[in-house]
Design an enzyme around this catalytic site. Structure first.
Site, mmCIF file in Angstrom:
data_model
loop_
_atom_site.group_PDB
_atom_site.id
_atom_site.type_symbol
_atom_site.label_atom_id
_atom_site.label_comp_id
_atom_site.label_asym_id
_atom_site.label_seq_id
_atom_site.Cartn_x
_atom_site.Cartn_y
_atom_site.Cartn_z
ATOM 1 N N GLY A 119 -25.554 -1.529 -41.769
ATOM 2 C CA GLY A 119 -24.566 -2.388 -42.431
ATOM 3 C C GLY A 119 -23.929 -1.690 -43.622
ATOM 4 O O GLY A 119 -24.560 -0.883 -44.292
ATOM 5 N N ARG B 146 -25.180 1.128 -35.499
ATOM 6 C CA ARG B 146 -26.611 0.825 -35.544
ATOM 7 C C ARG B 146 -27.394 1.461 -34.400
ATOM 8 O O ARG B 146 -28.490 1.001 -34.065
ATOM 9 C CB ARG B 146 -26.826 -0.692 -35.509
ATOM 10 C CG ARG B 146 -26.406 -1.430 -36.758
ATOM 11 C CD ARG B 146 -27.003 -2.834 -36.787
ATOM 12 N NE ARG B 146 -26.498 -3.605 -37.900
ATOM 13 C CZ ARG B 146 -26.995 -3.569 -39.136
ATOM 14 N NH1 ARG B 146 -28.017 -2.800 -39.398
ATOM 15 N NH2 ARG B 146 -26.475 -4.315 -40.100
ATOM 16 N N ASP C 227 -34.325 0.848 -41.184
ATOM 17 C CA ASP C 227 -34.278 1.270 -39.781
ATOM 18 C C ASP C 227 -33.606 2.637 -39.647
ATOM 19 O O ASP C 227 -34.064 3.492 -38.885
ATOM 20 C CB ASP C 227 -33.519 0.246 -38.933
ATOM 21 C CG ASP C 227 -34.325 -1.035 -38.746
ATOM 22 O OD1 ASP C 227 -35.565 -0.951 -38.694
ATOM 23 O OD2 ASP C 227 -33.717 -2.118 -38.650
ATOM 24 N N LYS D 180 -29.881 3.031 -48.642
ATOM 25 C CA LYS D 180 -28.766 2.092 -48.666
ATOM 26 C C LYS D 180 -29.196 0.742 -48.128
ATOM 27 O O LYS D 180 -29.955 0.700 -47.171
ATOM 28 C CB LYS D 180 -27.655 2.653 -47.779
ATOM 29 C CG LYS D 180 -26.549 1.718 -47.454
ATOM 30 C CD LYS D 180 -26.320 1.525 -45.948
ATOM 31 C CE LYS D 180 -27.379 0.721 -45.248
ATOM 32 N NZ LYS D 180 -27.059 0.315 -43.881
ATOM 33 N N THR D 181 -28.823 -0.336 -48.691
ATOM 34 C CA THR D 181 -28.757 -1.661 -48.085
ATOM 35 C C THR D 181 -28.515 -2.688 -49.176
ATOM 36 O O THR D 181 -29.179 -2.665 -50.220
ATOM 37 C CB THR D 181 -30.000 -2.075 -47.256
ATOM 38 O OG1 THR D 181 -29.803 -3.426 -46.814
ATOM 39 C CG2 THR D 181 -31.330 -2.012 -47.973
ATOM 40 N N ASP E 287 -29.362 -5.560 -48.898
ATOM 41 C CA ASP E 287 -30.496 -6.490 -48.854
ATOM 42 C C ASP E 287 -31.512 -6.219 -49.958
ATOM 43 O O ASP E 287 -32.317 -7.082 -50.298
ATOM 44 C CB ASP E 287 -31.213 -6.399 -47.498
ATOM 45 C CG ASP E 287 -30.353 -6.912 -46.359
ATOM 46 O OD1 ASP E 287 -29.200 -7.282 -46.610
ATOM 47 O OD2 ASP E 287 -30.839 -6.932 -45.216
HETATM 48 P P1 FBP Z 1 -28.610 -2.959 -43.325
HETATM 49 O O1 FBP Z 1 -30.059 -3.346 -43.386
HETATM 50 O O2 FBP Z 1 -28.264 -2.079 -42.208
HETATM 51 O O3 FBP Z 1 -28.139 -2.421 -44.646
HETATM 52 O O4 FBP Z 1 -27.735 -4.266 -43.083
HETATM 53 C C1 FBP Z 1 -27.958 -5.404 -43.811
HETATM 54 C C2 FBP Z 1 -27.102 -6.567 -43.371
HETATM 55 O O5 FBP Z 1 -25.971 -6.687 -44.190
HETATM 56 C C3 FBP Z 1 -27.931 -7.852 -43.389
HETATM 57 O O6 FBP Z 1 -27.881 -8.459 -44.638
HETATM 58 C C4 FBP Z 1 -27.322 -8.638 -42.263
HETATM 59 O O7 FBP Z 1 -28.258 -9.487 -41.651
HETATM 60 C C5 FBP Z 1 -26.908 -7.592 -41.290
HETATM 61 O O8 FBP Z 1 -26.652 -6.431 -42.034
HETATM 62 C C6 FBP Z 1 -25.687 -7.986 -40.503
HETATM 63 O O9 FBP Z 1 -25.439 -7.026 -39.546
HETATM 64 P P2 FBP Z 1 -24.073 -6.787 -38.811
HETATM 65 O O10 FBP Z 1 -23.223 -5.978 -39.719
HETATM 66 O O11 FBP Z 1 -24.467 -5.984 -37.626
HETATM 67 O O12 FBP Z 1 -23.467 -8.106 -38.518
#
Ligand code: FBP
Length: 559
Positions: free
Chosen positions: A82, A146, A177, A203-204, A206
């Site tokens: 993400g 991803r 991941d 990075k994230t 979250d």
């Molecule tokens: P990462 O863990 O890859 O940084 O992504 C976090 C996130 O933003 C979460 O908060 C959310 O559940 C998910 O990505 C959403 O994923 P997508 O972009 O595939 O809809």
């Protein structure tokens, strides 16, 4: 017409600050190595899976120690998972360090995430390109994805692509991941004597990729400030019109750090924290009762409005839901190859699925609205995670609270009015223009990644510590990825993955919420943070998150 906004134009010229010794230039950085390390759990399994990169020492950069190599090299970079504000600055920092070391070095960006390296889709990042992206949000410079890197075939193809571009190091910018991918690739590259090193960057939005060595994942600072601004605005609206309860779901696939941080910044009436729900073994009905009681108490005193924050990952923390989702995951891993299931009508799919669940889970599944049932059965992401961003927990709670309030009205314990609005804030913050903190932190992470490469290390995560202090006191170094790994069940199998950092219920950040939430529930203690400021007093522009500040105060006390 404008080509870019006036603010973006100014931000392109912002020179991010570099961490501590890195500011002396890549050629003046020296390396020291600590003691051997071990993984956080499942040491034997992790060691057996990563025999060539397991247990490496922690690296630290300062002005004393071993000089870094000045070998000429080409590097490949991947943005993975993400989006998070600051990704472009990681690439800018990496690019600037690489060019400062030797102007003939080249940086290649793999396109569309990890699949770019496997499929040989890339572009060379030049001055002209990077200069358009400095201090901007988004991952659009090369795109993200991803794809999980784990098969021999993917690794072999990646090696061929690297050989063709004379690439001897790969930087993977990603979350837990994606950095698990980085570690698998590092292991394979070393086991096969390829001479290619792999370095990760944390990075994230979250905020769940953190530990003793990684104080914060990039993007968390900007994303939470962006959500806090929006929630502050909604709080003003609610306080003005006094007619709606706003249910706001916030991103954070597993951990509730985003929700907790935003709550501390805005002081809403209700904040749910997934980790607390799990620890207290709260059922869905208990959560609904808790929320309905607050809504009723406010309604009975004439306040038919309020703000409730709900973490995206809540559903997986409710014990009965967790059990059901875990069985669903295992069943779906088998059913995705079953043509009868794939071709079945939706109602038929529900009955096939319920036949695989135990009685309690089947009852729970059948009690859910069909929208939620369908959302629970959607494809898992390539890492086996439920796509919680697509599950409308906020709407489920509203529906259940309406029923509960009707019962309370019939019993004479509630005499207010309930009208609601549902929101989901996630994508609004992931590509925001990075705050000064994220601009500086990310630039340093990228620059530091190149220092790790020139140290000859592989399977490391770029680490910048002491981040609540001014950047000249930040400490640069690296942490072995295997140190953060444990075994978890994914797609029905045990897999090595980086352990997520969940909200610590005995930590200072949760305590700050716990100590105040009863007051915030009934009184209106809303804070309106306003938008991120990039220019102006340092007390406004350079502050970090409340989470980081409280955690660092605690770690200072512990020292
Ligand atoms: P990462 O863990 O890859 O940084 O992504 C976090 C996130 O933003 C979460 O908060 C959310 O559940 C998910 O990505 C959403 O994923 P997508 O972009 O595939 O809809």
């Amino acid at each position: 017409m404008r080509e870019i906004s006036p603010l973006q134009k100014e931000r392109l010229n912002y020179q991010p600050k570099l961490a501590g010794v890195l500011a002396n230039g890549i050629n003046n950085v020296k390396l020291s190595l600590g003691e051997a390390t071990a993984s956080v759990a499942n040491q034997d399994e992790i060691k057996a899976l990563f025999p060539h990169v397991y247990g490496e020492p922690i690296a630290r950069f300062s002005s004393e120690g071993t000089s870094l190599s000045n070998d000429k090299r080409n590097v490949g970079v991947i943005l993975s998972g993400g989006q998070a504000p600051g990704g472009h600055n990681v690439i800018a920092g990496l690019f600037d360090a690489l060019k400062a070391a030797n102007n003939e070095n080249k940086l290649y960006g793999f396109l569309g995430g990890p699949s770019g390296i496997v499929d040989g889709k890339y572009m060379e990042i030049t001055d002209e390109i990077i200069n358009k992206y400095r201090n901007t949000g988004g991952f659009d410079i090369i795109g993200s994805g991803r794809t999980k890197l784990e098969t021999e075939e993917q690794f072999k193809k990646s090696l061929e692509v690297c050989k063709s571009l004379n690439i001897s190091a790969i930087v993977i910018i990603g979350g837990d991941d994606s950095n698990t991918n980085a570690c698998l690739l590092a292991e394979w590259m070393r086991a096969n004597n390829t001479g290619i090193s792999v370095i990760g960057c944390p990075k994230t939005i979250d905020g769940d990729l953190k530990n003793d060595q990684i104080e914060i994942s990039f993007g968390f600072d900007t994303a939470t400030k962006t959500y806090a601004e929006l929630i502050g605005n909604i709080q003003r609206d609610a306080n003005s019109a006094k007619k709606y309860w706003h249910f706001i779901k916030l991103m954070g696939r597993s951990a509730s750090h985003v929700c907790l941080e935003v709550a501390l910044q805005t002081q809403p009436n209700i904040t749910l924290i997934g980790e607390e729900v799990e620890a207290k073994k709260q059922s869905l009905d208990e959560i609904v009762t808790y929320m309905a009681n607050i809504i009723a108490a406010r309604g009975n005193s004439g306040k038919n409005f309020g703000i409730a924050l709900i973490p995206e990952g809540l559903i997986e923390f409710i014990p009965e839901m967790k059990t059901m989702i875990s069985t669903l995951n295992d069943s779906l891993a088998v059913l995705e190859k079953d043509e009868n299931y794939q071709n079945a009508a939706q109602d038929e799919k529900y009955s096939i699925i319920t036949s695989k669940l135990d009685d309690a889970s089947a009852k729970l599944f059948n009690s859910l609205p069909s929208t939620i049932k369908a959302q629970l059965l959607m494809d898992r992401d390539p890492h086996g995670n439920v796509q919680v961003s697509k599950i409308e927990t906020e709407k489920l709670l509203i529906e259940m609270i309406e029923v509960k309030l009707k019962q309370m009205k019939a019993q004479g314990t509630y005499n207010g009015k309930f009208s609601s609005q549902a929101h989901f804030f996630g994508y609004e913050g992931r590509c925001a223009m990075p705050s000064n903190f994220d601009s500086d932190y990310c630039y340093s992470l990228g620059y530091n990644a190149f220092a790790l490469i020139q140290s000859g290390l592989t399977g490391y995560l770029s680490s910048i510590k002491n981040t609540t202090k001014p950047a000249n006191q930040w400490i640069a170094g690296g942490v072995p990825l295997t140190m953060m790994m444990n075994m978890e069940r994914r797609h029905g199998e045990m897999k090595p993955v980086i352990k997520k950092a969940l909200v610590e219920l005995d930590g200072p950040v949760f305590k700050a919420l716990e100590d105040n939430r009863t007051k915030w529930a009934i009184n209106d203690c809303y804070i309106f943070p306003g938008s991120i400021q990039y220019f102006g007093p340092s007390s406004v522009c350079d502050i970090t998150t409340i989470t980081l500040q409280l955690e660092q105060e605690k770690s200072l006390v512990n020292v």
